[in-house]
Design an enzyme around this catalytic site. Sequence first.
Site, mmCIF file in Angstrom:
data_model
loop_
_atom_site.group_PDB
_atom_site.id
_atom_site.type_symbol
_atom_site.label_atom_id
_atom_site.label_comp_id
_atom_site.label_asym_id
_atom_site.label_seq_id
_atom_site.Cartn_x
_atom_site.Cartn_y
_atom_site.Cartn_z
ATOM 1 N N HIS A 11 0.827 -1.227 0.000
ATOM 2 C CA HIS A 11 0.000 0.000 0.000
ATOM 3 C C HIS A 11 0.853 1.264 0.000
ATOM 4 O O HIS A 11 0.373 2.328 -0.353
ATOM 5 C CB HIS A 11 -0.926 -0.004 1.222
ATOM 6 C CG HIS A 11 -2.012 -1.035 1.133
ATOM 7 N ND1 HIS A 11 -3.304 -0.719 0.807
ATOM 8 C CD2 HIS A 11 -1.986 -2.392 1.286
ATOM 9 C CE1 HIS A 11 -4.036 -1.827 0.776
ATOM 10 N NE2 HIS A 11 -3.258 -2.856 1.072
ATOM 11 N N ASP A 38 3.257 9.398 -0.830
ATOM 12 C CA ASP A 38 2.120 8.592 -0.379
ATOM 13 C C ASP A 38 1.913 7.471 -1.387
ATOM 14 O O ASP A 38 2.062 7.688 -2.590
ATOM 15 C CB ASP A 38 0.854 9.469 -0.319
ATOM 16 C CG ASP A 38 -0.062 9.099 0.844
ATOM 17 O OD1 ASP A 38 -0.073 7.913 1.236
ATOM 18 O OD2 ASP A 38 -0.762 9.991 1.350
#
Length: 459
Positions: free
Chosen positions: A155, A367
């Site tokens: 992720h 991110d």
Amino acid sequence: MSRLVVVSNRVAPIQEGEATAGGLAAGVLDALKQKGGLWFGWSGEVKDASEPQPERTVGPITLFTIDLSRKDYDQYYRGFANDTLWPVLHYQIGLGHFEWPEFEGYRRVNDLFAAGLTPLVRPDDLIWVHDYHLLCLADSLRAQGLTNRIGLFLHTPFPAPGVFMTIPSHAELIRAMCAYDLLGFQTEIDRAAFIDYVLRHADGVRVETEGGRKGIVSVFGRIVRTGVYPIGVHVDEVRAQAETPINRRQATRMRANLLERLILSVDRLDYSKGLRQRFAAFERFLAEFPAQHGLVTFMQIAPPSRSDIETYQRIRRELEGEAGRINGRFAEVDWVPLRYLNRGFPRNVLMPLYAEAQACLVTPLRDGMNLVAKEYVAAQDPEEPGVLILSEFAGAARELDAALLVNPYDEAGMARAMNRALSMPVEERQERHQAMLKVMRTNSLERWRDRFEADLRGA
Ligand code: ADQ
């Protein structure tokens, strides 16, 4: 068809009939709800003498959790996963620290997961592992004799080789990662960085092409497939939640308080999210655009996370100081420019708030994806949409290039983007919003899950 077994650090505390959560939990729950299956992970409990937990079933899902000892928690979770891997994966070299015993603790807990999981696995189960806590799990499961197909979805970002190699145990990590059959990344940049590392720094590597894409590496004698699976959100579900009035009292109060225009940010309190730089950019905006004084509020929602780690305590103290200082400098008797809320909100409050905001500032330093950006776009009224200001270093920027893209290290650039967002004509806002919505409908959460599962099945 073979059963799906999901493994993640934490198993979401799900109850029957509960509204879906964000991110990993939502994606995993969907996959499991559809076909049923097993979800294995840490209970969140730290106990030295732990009893094996009984399994729980919620609908078609069976949940199995294990506890961690204090030492396991400190070395695996607080230490290597969150204070070594997390900063490096987000390009924040030097913020964390490395200790060999913590890395050994990380390997030990990956072994512990494998030992707990192995007796539950049937021969044709598909095993889908999630995230940076469990990079070595496939290696541990293979050591238990498992030959099932095992895939990992990361992720977080995967950094450039030179950055990853600042972790002293990098070679062992990569070797362990190559025990997976499929490695899934959020963006092509992350996948390419992994391939780049393997090509330059691992032995006996061959890259092969599949369907014209350089997807497969043969490394350490095994075939490892790699792929890009950008995680998405349920667009229609978010929009429906955004349209539900929160409750009348809250809505009236919100309207009364938000006569000014709202710039909104929502993040876990984490240094990778670029909050300090964002506060500085808002201060720059106030200094350079005095015409906006009294007309705009910047609201930052950031519940503390991982608060037993020093770097997280430090960022929290810094932000509290900065929020006070900025308000002290610019506030008027009838106007407070910055509202800093140190807690989380349920989705039925958050989604309507997204819909209220004229602009959303999502400016992580790095991110994996960032689902807040996607949720904000999904929540907008298509006739009167707000503007997304997005860091070029969020994975989401690869898809949402119709946002106002900014460099989170460029305070002046972010200040200009805020001003531009607040004065953008409605036609331009609609055009950008439609373009982003189109990509998000294509790269939906269903597609993320289905493509990963199909590729793992075919691995
Ligand atoms: P996170 O770092 O947690 O996830 P993000 O994707 O932005 O980051 O958020 C996940 C979810 O948490 C969102 O659904 C959001 O609504 C919710 N959330 C965040 N802040 C909140 C708050 N203050 N109150 C209530 N809810 C809040 C990791 C990676 C990301 C990646 C996801 C999914 O770091 O890059 O997008 O996994 O893969």
